[in-house]
Design an enzyme around this catalytic site. Structure first.
Site, PDB file in Angstrom:
ATOM      1  N   ASP A   5     -10.892  17.613 -18.220  1.00 42.12           N
ATOM      2  CA  ASP A   5     -10.326  18.839 -18.761  1.00 42.12           C
ATOM      3  C   ASP A   5     -10.971  19.210 -20.097  1.00 42.12           C
ATOM      4  OD1 ASP A   5      -9.312  16.601 -19.940  1.00 42.12           O
ATOM      5  OD2 ASP A   5      -7.209  17.042 -19.590  1.00 42.12           O
ATOM      6  N   ASP A   7      -4.910  15.308  -2.223  1.00 44.25           N
ATOM      7  CA  ASP A   7      -6.134  14.524  -2.158  1.00 44.25           C
ATOM      8  C   ASP A   7      -5.956  13.239  -1.364  1.00 44.25           C
ATOM      9  OD1 ASP A   7      -8.607  15.350  -3.013  1.00 44.25           O
ATOM     10  OD2 ASP A   7      -8.711  13.909  -4.652  1.00 44.25           O
TER      11      ASP A   7
END
Length: 1157
Positions: free
Chosen positions: A859, A438
């Site tokens: 998550d 990223d």
């Protein structure tokens, strides 16, 4: 990218029906445009005539590929073996870039890293030069790295020149004779055309009985397309499956005895000799044995012994009743002398009881599970009537590894994780590994390329000698005898050589930052010299400053398209194009055994030397777009992998978590492929950590959660998703409901009854696929047709085998034996498009599809959404740890980690993901568990008050009760005793140790009085004032003290999170001293009140002991700022207390006349 209606489908892009060839001067699927790269890194398009007039193509002339969707006049290249391999080689050697308002460009790279690359699957691998004049390309190569000779004259030719020759005249430039297509196919079985060793072609599927049509009407020659073949498999016959189990009619035995088998669908095939190559080479014996074998489950549930779980549940009920009576007694018996003290204590105790119920109720049904890997092998990888060659019928898996900052996440750590994935025990052709960078850093890119190069020796070495673990750094640091259980005589020699290669590999990785810097400085200096020369020739003012950008340069002498060391427009964090590089191209479908070669360091004879596909990806980032941190990166990986490999299962790992057990993936697959596995959304593995201090001072192992809470949730609807080490079903990530819920929602009341079991199964499957198909539209998934068409394929390939009557949504055996289609440029270009920054606009990505946005703990929210739709999850605890990673052992880093988790929980509580708003599909105890996830940080408010109560009690001379009578002591003793016995029983069924349980209790108070409190404050600020919260990555690097692996443990880094616990400690210590002195010099000592307050103060201090020890550092030195802040806060609290409750002037202490508060 065009709209959904205009974009070509994947099967159209790869259809073998096209007859036109592909070249550089006609309208084809790929048009090669020539360009000249300027000093600024930009490209100026040139025509072919311009190049012809110049007479040569210099080093400054580059080519790039513009991908144009095929049209009737623009078809892909011929699908012959040589052309397909050449195309795949071209793709693997090209760096694809693109994004918003930019052309998707394929930059052919002759050199990826400085060191030499030898593995034929890797980008930039060495090879022969093309013999065409003025061409510096590399000749086409096969899986072994040997040159492919399209002509008998052995004329070496590269992919582009071969395509030009095919297009122009079809004549070999060497011998001037026509190419003979389809005569150079390798020995790989042709699975689609019925060649030797191939699967039989699917016969037309019989039409439904109600339609009255014959089987011949259901298909035809055109049924060979990929989607039609898949649909044929999905509409399989269930009557055979049912009767096999009931004993009424054994269809498998009938097929075998009549020399028949399955193809795609319910095809019948005569004469076993024609299929299996004769009686001698046939598989009649083993197949007969397989037909006689009974059905066996892949997994089983092991209940907790009744002697443990029954008393455990009984004690929970007893403690619940005692708590109720105790709280009733506390409410009724007020302390009139200190009503404020009594009120605060009662409110806190009621909340603690509520919090205990939320934590304890989901633990009522813990279970254990076991898998049978031998049954998995027998079902999916052994010869059978439906799988005569014994090729693996297991579904594919895509591995995701995410990294963001090479400074905080060392490339060597990420490289070791990649190597452990590439060496996992799973069919090589079924694996694909995707690395998301990223940060778009060249350092990460070249580190991954170095890892791919080292995998050439590391992966076959692991397979040859059954190495565990398959992370080279962890393996070579294992203490003990490395020759234990090793049978080959050459192990010691091989290990020594691999160790030497790994040491050199580490030197190269650690030297990459300096290497990239020196290279970039050299190229930038060259560009400056060119600019000076140009200025002198053009007569410009030499005093003007040079406007040459300080670029970061790749090994092949071109600009890196990602972030530069010196930020520039389009080349900085948050502003760079999308990058995709196939580091290792997809392997061949058949094993490729090594051979004795003097050039190789190790003899890999009879060892499969293939490597799984490895892809480097950095999604496009532009200013003005919300990239959604890790969740956005994971969704980009989901889309790119769907286009390129489309594994029906996804396993995500953090860059510092590696595979410790190479068989763990198979154990997870046992659950997915077993009966009922079609309703499982993910398999969560426990997190295990290395590098933790032996005493586990800050409860980094978190065993109470991973071995206690998660195991208990497994007995409900399944464990929560914890961010790493999780095997997902791809279709569940797409936001669809589980098959069982869809089937229940579909009504058959208005439909005529099915005429047969076959018709019933056909209707169920078609209806289920139709329901999914109705939900696939651009507003949900974006406007990529390739991505949309991959969804149904992934759904079907992820189904378990339909070999049991309880499996309602299965697939027939042998449906996944066909080899993976080779990559082509249009596929990779489509993958670049779906990772662009604009792709998610006006779609449901991050809202319903993929990882969910809007929370720091994406998550937990992602797993909650799946459970809320009715999916189940499974907790897979393997005998040998599945994965291992690193955790921060420094106090400050650990507190910030807990702060991030707690802040995410607060965000969940104030969002629509609160379990109060869950659907009826969420199990009631599972709902309580998710409620606890969002509520537990708020306990810190009451915990802080309760930790100050002992000190306030000692200061004031009053206790939380009027008197320490027998009733209060009995209640207190009963509650404490039941808690201890519950802890002992929980330790028994969960397998954790008492010391680990005590460490967890200690850090619960440390985190509750620091990080959790700050999380509540930050969460309230975000909800009320809209103040966003930003977090930095937790550093994965080790301490500076190389001789002590626990050096980070002793580093004291000041943080405001330390203020509340330090204040609690100092106030309680001062209160003990004050109360003790006052009691000693008092005329009528009240020892009972003193003992009560001191007992609770010591209870608080005992929990804060690890925190106090961490403040001391290695040599017992504490930063001065700690004492300054703590002293000021303690004095402020004391003065505040005196102001509220001033001392009486008549109260004297002893005979000294000293006035005591």
């Amino acid at each position: 990218m065009a709209s959904l209606s205009q974009n070509p489908s994947k099967k159209a892009l790869r259809s073998p029906g096209g007859s036109s060839t592909q070249g550089s001067r006609n309208t084809t699927g790929q048009t090669v445009k020539f360009a000249r790269r300027t000093s600024s890194g930009r490209y100026i398009s040139l025509s072919r005539e311009d190049l012809d007039l110049s007479g040569e193509i210099g080093g400054d002339y580059m080519n790039y590929t513009v991908h144009i969707p095929p049209t009737p006049d623009n078809q892909p290249m011929p699908d012959d073996s040589v052309a397909a391999k050449a195309e795949e080689q071209y793709v693997s050697n090209s760096l694809f870039t693109g994004g918003f308002n930019s052309v998707t460009r394929a930059h052919l790279m002759d050199k990826v890293i400085e060191s030499e690359v030898s593995h034929p699957q890797m980008a930039g691998a060495k090879g022969s030069a093309c013999q065409m004049p003025a061409c510096d390309g590399k000749a086409m190569r096969n899986e072994r790295g040997e040159d492919i000779d399209p002509c008998d004259c052995k004329f070496k030719i590269c992919r582009d020149c071969y395509m030009d020759a095919q297009k122009d005249s079809g004549v070999c430039p060497g011998c001037k004779e026509s190419y003979k297509l389809n005569e150079f196919d390798d020995d790989m079985p042709d699975f689609m055309t019925g060649g030797q060793g191939a699967l039989p072609l699917p016969l037309p599927l019989p039409a439904p009985a109600s339609s009255g049509s014959s089987s011949a009407d259901a298909g035809g020659p055109g049924g060979g397309q990929k989607m039609d073949r898949r649909m044929s498999v999905m509409k399989s016959n269930k009557s055979m499956l049912m009767r096999t189990q009931t004993g009424e009619f054994d269809h498998n035995r009938w097929l075998f005895e009549t020399k028949g088998t399955y193809g795609y669908g319910n095809a019948f095939w005569p004469k076993e000799e024609e299929m299996y190559g004769g009686v001698e080479g046939g598989l009649g014996g083993p197949m007969s044995d397989m037909a006689d074998k009974p059905w066996k489950p892949l997994t089983r549930v092991i209940p907790i012994p009744a002697g443990i779980i029954s008393p455990y549940r009984l004690l929970i009920a007893v403690r619940l009743v005692v708590l109720a009576f105790f709280l009733m007694w506390r409410v009724k018996h007020k302390n009139e002398d200190a009503i404020w003290l009594w009120g605060m204590s009662v409110v806190c105790e009621i909340w603690f009881a509520f919090s205990w119920i939320l934590d304890q109720m989901p633990k009522l049904c813990p279970i254990n599970r076991a898998t049978d890997l031998q049954v998995l092998k027998d079902k999916f990888e052994m010869p059978s009537p439906s799988n005569p060659t014994g090729r693996s019928d297991l579904p594919g898996i895509d591995f995701f590894v995410s990294t963001a900052d090479p400074e905080k996440e060392p490339p060597l750590v990420t490289a070791n994780t990649i190597l452990s994935i590439l060496a996992v025990e799973y069919p090589v052709e079924k694996l694909a590994c995707y690395v998301s960078d990223d940060g778009g850093a060249l350092l990460s890119f070249e580190a991954m390329a170095e890892a791919a190069s080292f995998a050439d020796i590391w992966v076959p070495f692991c397979r040859k000698h059954d190495i565990e673990p398959r992370n080279p750094d962890s393996y070579f640091n294992i203490k003990g005898d490395p020759t234990k259980n090793k049978r080959r005589s050459d192990f010691v020699k091989d290990r020594r050589r691999v160790k030497r290669e790994y040491d050199e590999f580490k030197v190269r990785i650690n030297g990459l930052p300096d290497s990239i810097r020196r290279r970039s400085d050299a190229f930038n200096a060259r560009e400056e010299m060119k600019m000076l020369k140009h200025m002198r020739e053009s007569g410009a003012d030499p005093s003007e400053p040079l406007r040459v950008k300080k670029a970061t340069w790749m090994a092949d002498g071109t600009h890196w398209p990602g972030t530069w060391a010196v930020p520039s427009n389009d080349h900085k964090k948050g502003d760079h194009s999308g990058i995709l590089q196939v580091m290792l191209k997809p392997p061949s479908s058949d094993p490729l055994m090594g051979c004795a070669d003097d050039d190789k360091l190790i003899d890999f004879t009879d060892v499969d030397i293939r490597l799984p596909m490895l892809v480097y990806m950095s999604r496009e980032k532009r200013p003005g777009y919300d990239h959604n941190k890790k969740a956005g990166a994971m969704n980009a990986l989901v889309r790119a992998s769907a286009v390129m490999s489309n594994g029906p299962f996804i396993l995500n790992l953090d860059c510092d978590h590696y595979i410790y057990n190479s068989q763990a993936i198979r154990e997870g697959m046992c659950f997915m492929m077993d009966r009922g596995g079609e309703d499982i959304c993910y398999i969560q593995f426990p997190q295990r950590f290395e590098g933790i201090d032996p005493s586990d001072r800050y409860a980094n192992h978190n065993t109470v959660f991973f071995d206690g809470n998660m195991r208990a949730l497994d007995g409900l609807q399944g464990p929560v998703y914890v961010g790493t080490g999780c095997l997902f079903r791809r279709i569940a990530l797409y936001g669809f409901d589980p098959p069982s819920k869809r089937n229940k929602g579909s009504s058959r009341k208005n439909k005529p009854p099915p005429e047969s079991d076959t018709q019933a199964l056909r209707d169920d499957m078609i209806e289920y696929d139709d329901e999914i198909g109705m939900d696939i539209h651009p507003k949900r998934f974006g406007n990529s047709t390739v991505l949309a068409e991959s969804i149904l394929v992934a759904e079907f390939q992820g189904r378990p085998l339909a070999d049991h009557p309880a499996i309602q949504n299965g697939r027939p055996p042998g449906a996944l034996l066909a080899p993976r289609e080779p990559l082509d440029a249009s596929t990779v270009a489509e993958a670049v498009s779906v990772i662009s920054c604009w792709y998610e606009d006006k779609t449901e990505w991050g809202d319903r599809v993929g990882w969910i946005y809007g929370s720091v703990t994406e998550d937990v929210v992602t797993g909650y959404r799946m459970h809320n739709r009715g999916w189940r999850s499974v907790y897979c605890i393997t005998k040998r740890d599945a994965f291992r990673g690193s955790a921060p052992i420094n106090l400050t880093d650990r507190l910030h980690q807990v702060l991030r988790w707690a802040t995410g929980s607060v965000e969940i509580f104030f969002s629509r993901n609160n379990a109060f708003l869950a659907s009826s599909r969420l199990n009631i105890l599972q709902r309580i568990a998710y409620l606890n996830v969002g509520i537990y940080p708020f306990t810190s408010l009451f915990l802080l008050v309760y930790c100050f109560l002992p000190a306030l009690s000692l200061f004031s001379g009053h206790f939380i009760v009027q008197t320490l009578d027998v009733t209060f002591l009995v209640y207190l003793l009963t509650i404490t005793t039941t808690l201890i016995v519950l802890a002992l029983l929980e330790v028994k069924w969960s397998g954790i140790g008492l010391e680990e349980w005590w460490r967890n209790e200690q850090f619960w108070l440390i985190g509750g009085t620091s990080a959790h409190f700050y999380a509540v404050v930050q969460g309230l600020l975000k909800v009320i004032a809209g103040i966003e919260i930003s977090f930095t990555l937790t550093s994965k690097s080790a301490g500076e003290d190389n001789e002590d692996i626990y050096a980070d443990l002793y580093i004291v880094k000041w943080s405001s999170l330390m203020i509340p616990p330090i204040t609690i400690m100092m106030v309680n210590l001062i209160a003990i001293a004050v109360a003790f002195s006052r009691t000693i010099y008092s005329e009528v000592p009240q020892w009972s009140k003193l003992l009560g307050g001191v007992f609770f103060s010591f209870w608080v201090l005992a929990h804060l002991y690890p925190f106090a020890k961490g403040l001391m550092g290695r040599r017992g030195r504490t930063p001065t700022i700690v004492f300054v802040w703590s002293g000021l806060i303690a004095i402020t609290i004391s003065l505040l207390y005196i102001a509220i409750n001033p001392p009486k002037s008549t109260t004297s202490v002893g005979t000294s006349g000293f006035q005591f508060p």
